[in-house]
Scaffold this motif. Sequence first.
Motif, PDB file in Angstrom:
ATOM      1  N   ALA A   1       0.850  -1.188   0.000  1.00  0.00           N
ATOM      2  CA  ALA A   1       0.000   0.000   0.000  1.00  0.00           C
ATOM      3  C   ALA A   1       0.886   1.238   0.000  1.00  0.00           C
ATOM      4  N   TRP A   2       0.626   2.154  -0.912  1.00  0.00           N
ATOM      5  CA  TRP A   2       1.388   3.407  -0.907  1.00  0.00           C
ATOM      6  C   TRP A   2       0.429   4.583  -1.061  1.00  0.00           C
ATOM      7  N   TRP A   3       0.787   5.697  -0.414  1.00  0.00           N
ATOM      8  CA  TRP A   3      -0.096   6.844  -0.365  1.00  0.00           C
ATOM      9  C   TRP A   3       0.199   7.806  -1.509  1.00  0.00           C
ATOM     10  N   SER A   4      -0.852   8.135  -2.244  1.00  0.00           N
ATOM     11  CA  SER A   4      -0.743   9.124  -3.314  1.00  0.00           C
ATOM     12  C   SER A   4      -1.414  10.407  -2.852  1.00  0.00           C
ATOM     13  N   SER A   5      -0.620  11.448  -2.627  1.00  0.00           N
ATOM     14  CA  SER A   5      -1.198  12.732  -2.234  1.00  0.00           C
ATOM     15  C   SER A   5      -2.012  13.330  -3.365  1.00  0.00           C
ATOM     16  N   THR A   6      -1.602  13.055  -4.599  1.00  0.00           N
ATOM     17  CA  THR A   6      -2.347  13.567  -5.747  1.00  0.00           C
ATOM     18  C   THR A   6      -3.763  13.001  -5.778  1.00  0.00           C
ATOM     19  N   ALA A   7      -3.867  11.683  -5.564  1.00  0.00           N
ATOM     20  CA  ALA A   7      -5.177  11.033  -5.564  1.00  0.00           C
ATOM     21  C   ALA A   7      -5.886  11.176  -4.226  1.00  0.00           C
ATOM     22  N   GLY A   8      -5.110  11.443  -3.167  1.00  0.00           N
ATOM     23  CA  GLY A   8      -5.700  11.520  -1.835  1.00  0.00           C
ATOM     24  C   GLY A   8      -6.205  10.178  -1.356  1.00  0.00           C
ATOM     25  N   ALA A   9      -5.526   9.123  -1.766  1.00  0.00           N
ATOM     26  CA  ALA A   9      -5.993   7.775  -1.434  1.00  0.00           C
ATOM     27  C   ALA A   9      -4.836   6.793  -1.474  1.00  0.00           C
ATOM     28  N   TRP A  10      -5.052   5.651  -0.834  1.00  0.00           N
ATOM     29  CA  TRP A  10      -4.074   4.572  -0.880  1.00  0.00           C
ATOM     30  C   TRP A  10      -4.151   3.862  -2.217  1.00  0.00           C
ATOM     31  N   GLN A  11      -2.997   3.546  -2.757  1.00  0.00           N
ATOM     32  CA  GLN A  11      -2.887   2.736  -3.962  1.00  0.00           C
ATOM     33  C   GLN A  11      -2.336   1.372  -3.566  1.00  0.00           C
ATOM     34  N   PHE A  12      -2.801   0.323  -4.206  1.00  0.00           N
ATOM     35  CA  PHE A  12      -2.403  -1.022  -3.816  1.00  0.00           C
ATOM     36  C   PHE A  12      -1.754  -1.754  -4.984  1.00  0.00           C
ATOM     37  N   ILE A  13      -0.668  -2.441  -4.678  1.00  0.00           N
ATOM     38  CA  ILE A  13       0.055  -3.244  -5.663  1.00  0.00           C
ATOM     39  C   ILE A  13       0.065  -4.680  -5.162  1.00  0.00           C
ATOM     40  N   VAL A  14      -0.381  -5.602  -5.992  1.00  0.00           N
ATOM     41  CA  VAL A  14      -0.369  -7.019  -5.632  1.00  0.00           C
ATOM     42  C   VAL A  14       0.986  -7.593  -6.041  1.00  0.00           C
ATOM     43  N   PRO A  15       1.835  -7.959  -5.067  1.00  0.00           N
ATOM     44  CA  PRO A  15       3.169  -8.450  -5.415  1.00  0.00           C
ATOM     45  C   PRO A  15       3.111  -9.862  -5.970  1.00  0.00           C
ATOM     46  N   LYS A  16       4.137 -10.223  -6.692  1.00  0.00           N
ATOM     47  CA  LYS A  16       4.251 -11.575  -7.229  1.00  0.00           C
ATOM     48  C   LYS A  16       5.326 -12.337  -6.468  1.00  0.00           C
ATOM     49  N   ALA A  17       5.239 -13.660  -6.518  1.00  0.00           N
ATOM     50  CA  ALA A  17       6.216 -14.512  -5.835  1.00  0.00           C
ATOM     51  C   ALA A  17       7.627 -14.163  -6.296  1.00  0.00           C
ATOM     52  N   GLY A  18       8.511 -13.975  -5.320  1.00  0.00           N
ATOM     53  CA  GLY A  18       9.900 -13.675  -5.629  1.00  0.00           C
ATOM     54  C   GLY A  18      10.276 -12.219  -5.481  1.00  0.00           C
TER      55      GLY A  18
END
Length: 232
Positions: free
Chosen positions: A72-89
């Motif tokens: 989860a990373w915070w985007s001040s531009t969007a004013g919301a949390w952005q989520f990245i689904v990591p892959k194995a490795g």
Amino acid sequence: MASTKLGLEWLANGAANQTLANLTFATLNQVVQLCILDKDRTTAPSSPNDEDAYIVASGNWGTASSKAGQIAWWSSTAGAWQFIVPKAGWTASVLDEVDGVGASRQYVCVVTGGVPGWIQREGAGGATGSAVVTDATTARTLGLADNGAYIRFTNAGATAVTVPPQSSVAWGAVTEIHVRRVTGAALTLTPGSGVTLNAPSGGTLVLSSAMTVTLKRVASDVWDIIGQTVPL
């Protein structure tokens, strides 16, 4: 159409989509040299800084579905949390965990049943010792964050330590956890559903005052208990 490793959307020929391009750059900015502030949070911080990144320990962080194991990373531009689904490795450096020489500990993503989890890299920290964790409760269910830790149970009351199954925790192949019963009534190691805990020769799954054991994962849902326990 998206790339397979990072899930980045490709721009079509002749496209001039600034928003999509910026999102792609922002994702690259996070996952290249992936640096995480904390991997143990179950709720989002209230006042994040722009681009602050975390690994979600559990919970949905204000969304409709669980984000456990995701970045989860915070985007001040969007004013919301952005989520990245990591892959194995994928590998992440966790900045609030340092070893004996001050280097950030590194964790590798493993995926079990489609759910990402994070385990400390094999050998990462072995030469500098284990993190000391003091637990004053009478019940603890072990999790990925306990891998490699030395947990000291200090509550004088009867205590239960549960090892959950692989289906609920993405235990790594080299996982080991150290447990000490500092003082007080018995501490009992409890297997979760389908889990086998192999007691030491002539011993049980019970620790009395000043006993210490290591829980070593040897196969999926099979753990050896190494150390001193209450005799049979």
